[in-house]
Design an enzyme around this catalytic site. Sequence first.
Site, PDB file in Angstrom:
ATOM      1  N   ARG A 173     -15.343  26.197 -26.437  1.00  0.00           N
ATOM      2  CA  ARG A 173     -15.728  27.488 -25.854  1.00  0.00           C
ATOM      3  C   ARG A 173     -16.211  28.479 -26.898  1.00  0.00           C
ATOM      4  O   ARG A 173     -17.133  29.258 -26.656  1.00  0.00           O
ATOM      5  CB  ARG A 173     -14.540  28.101 -25.107  1.00  0.00           C
ATOM      6  N   MET A 204     -19.154  29.709 -13.406  1.00  0.00           N
ATOM      7  CA  MET A 204     -17.912  28.937 -13.257  1.00  0.00           C
ATOM      8  C   MET A 204     -17.404  28.403 -14.600  1.00  0.00           C
ATOM      9  O   MET A 204     -17.096  27.223 -14.721  1.00  0.00           O
ATOM     10  CB  MET A 204     -18.130  27.804 -12.254  1.00  0.00           C
ATOM     11  N   ASN A 255     -17.284  40.817 -12.362  1.00  0.00           N
ATOM     12  CA  ASN A 255     -17.359  39.536 -11.654  1.00  0.00           C
ATOM     13  C   ASN A 255     -17.195  39.796 -10.156  1.00  0.00           C
ATOM     14  O   ASN A 255     -16.592  40.786  -9.750  1.00  0.00           O
ATOM     15  CB  ASN A 255     -16.224  38.617 -12.136  1.00  0.00           C
ATOM     16  N   HIS A 298     -15.716  37.850  -6.668  1.00  0.00           N
ATOM     17  CA  HIS A 298     -14.892  36.723  -6.215  1.00  0.00           C
ATOM     18  C   HIS A 298     -14.776  36.801  -4.688  1.00  0.00           C
ATOM     19  O   HIS A 298     -14.567  37.883  -4.132  1.00  0.00           O
ATOM     20  CB  HIS A 298     -13.503  36.788  -6.859  1.00  0.00           C
ATOM     21  N   ALA A 306     -21.120  39.757   2.920  1.00  0.00           N
ATOM     22  CA  ALA A 306     -20.488  40.982   2.399  1.00  0.00           C
ATOM     23  C   ALA A 306     -20.651  41.075   0.887  1.00  0.00           C
ATOM     24  O   ALA A 306     -20.864  42.165   0.337  1.00  0.00           O
ATOM     25  CB  ALA A 306     -19.004  40.996   2.781  1.00  0.00           C
ATOM     26  N   GLU A 307     -20.571  39.948   0.198  1.00  0.00           N
ATOM     27  CA  GLU A 307     -20.760  39.945  -1.261  1.00  0.00           C
ATOM     28  C   GLU A 307     -22.125  40.525  -1.629  1.00  0.00           C
ATOM     29  O   GLU A 307     -22.249  41.307  -2.573  1.00  0.00           O
ATOM     30  CB  GLU A 307     -20.664  38.513  -1.812  1.00  0.00           C
TER      31      GLU A 307
HETATM   32  C1  GAR Z   1     -19.845  33.325  -4.665  1.00  0.00           C
HETATM   33  O1  GAR Z   1     -19.199  33.245  -3.422  1.00  0.00           O
HETATM   34  C2  GAR Z   1     -18.950  33.984  -5.688  1.00  0.00           C
HETATM   35  O2  GAR Z   1     -18.145  35.001  -5.145  1.00  0.00           O
HETATM   36  C3  GAR Z   1     -18.113  32.819  -6.156  1.00  0.00           C
HETATM   37  O3  GAR Z   1     -19.027  31.765  -6.249  1.00  0.00           O
HETATM   38  C4  GAR Z   1     -20.061  31.943  -5.271  1.00  0.00           C
HETATM   39  C5  GAR Z   1     -21.370  31.822  -5.967  1.00  0.00           C
HETATM   40  O4  GAR Z   1     -22.428  31.852  -5.045  1.00  0.00           O
HETATM   41  N1  GAR Z   1     -17.454  33.104  -7.398  1.00  0.00           N
HETATM   42  C6  GAR Z   1     -16.219  32.711  -7.689  1.00  0.00           C
HETATM   43  O5  GAR Z   1     -15.546  32.004  -6.957  1.00  0.00           O
HETATM   44  C7  GAR Z   1     -15.677  33.206  -9.020  1.00  0.00           C
HETATM   45  N2  GAR Z   1     -14.289  32.949  -9.133  1.00  0.00           N
HETATM   46  P1  GAR Z   1     -23.874  32.287  -5.501  1.00  0.00           P
HETATM   47  O6  GAR Z   1     -24.233  31.387  -6.679  1.00  0.00           O
HETATM   48  O7  GAR Z   1     -24.736  32.004  -4.324  1.00  0.00           O
HETATM   49  O8  GAR Z   1     -23.841  33.735  -5.882  1.00  0.00           O
END
Ligand code: GAR
Length: 221
Positions: free
Chosen positions: A70, A95, A112, A114, A178-179
């Site tokens: 890392r 990720m 971030n 989630h 919603a995100e």
């Molecule tokens: C999203 O739902 C995000 O919230 C999640 O991965 C997805 C990525 O989708 N992130 C996590 O779980 C972080 N712990 P995307 O590539 O379409 O944005």
Amino acid sequence: MTTPAKPRVAILISGRGSNMQALVDAARGPDYPAEIALVISNRPDAPGLAWAKSQGLPTLALDHKLYEGREHFEGQLQSMLELSKIDLVALAGFMRLMTAPFVGRWSGRMINIHPSLLPAFKGLHTHEQALAAGVRISGCTVHFVSPEMDGGPIIAQAAVPVLTSDTADALAARVLAAEHKLYPLALARVARGEIVLNAGIVQIQPVVNSGINQEPALFSP
Ligand code: GAR
């Protein structure tokens, strides 16, 4: 009079990149207070990276598998962020766990998203966890990144209902919608300096006309 430069944001992805797209689309608005200056993926074949390229955005593939550990990966990442004069980092489905020194370097400047109402359901298989727990409300959280995975100080949250008929995929789709609303609003408030991290505590300046306060489905502390 010259207008002050907007904070330069790097978005880090690993896959689809739909949250990145939401941030890029929002940042195209002339009044948006941040500029998307770089998109980085640790997976060269990430669909989101191809999309960012197709939009003419500066992109970079940093394949973590080519680095020994890392620290080396993050050393290269740090150099690239500095080279591009990045002010803020937005993780969008990135990720990879990050080391405490790297996270510390970006403390208060790395956020971030989630797909749960943290601190519930950290890690992977979030929606399966929510369904197994039988919660009636789920949602998403934008938070400052801390060394603990999905554990940093909370900036903003949006809630969605969990329906009795829900599958993990159906719930994921509702939360994702919603995100896509919450992340641009949260990044904007951080970029404007309205939400800051001070000694590990999130401080929020009350703002009249904040998008978050006007949107009934979105809650910020
Ligand atoms: C999203 O739902 C995000 O919230 C999640 O991965 C997805 C990525 O989708 N992130 C996590 O779980 C972080 N712990 P995307 O590539 O379409 O944005």
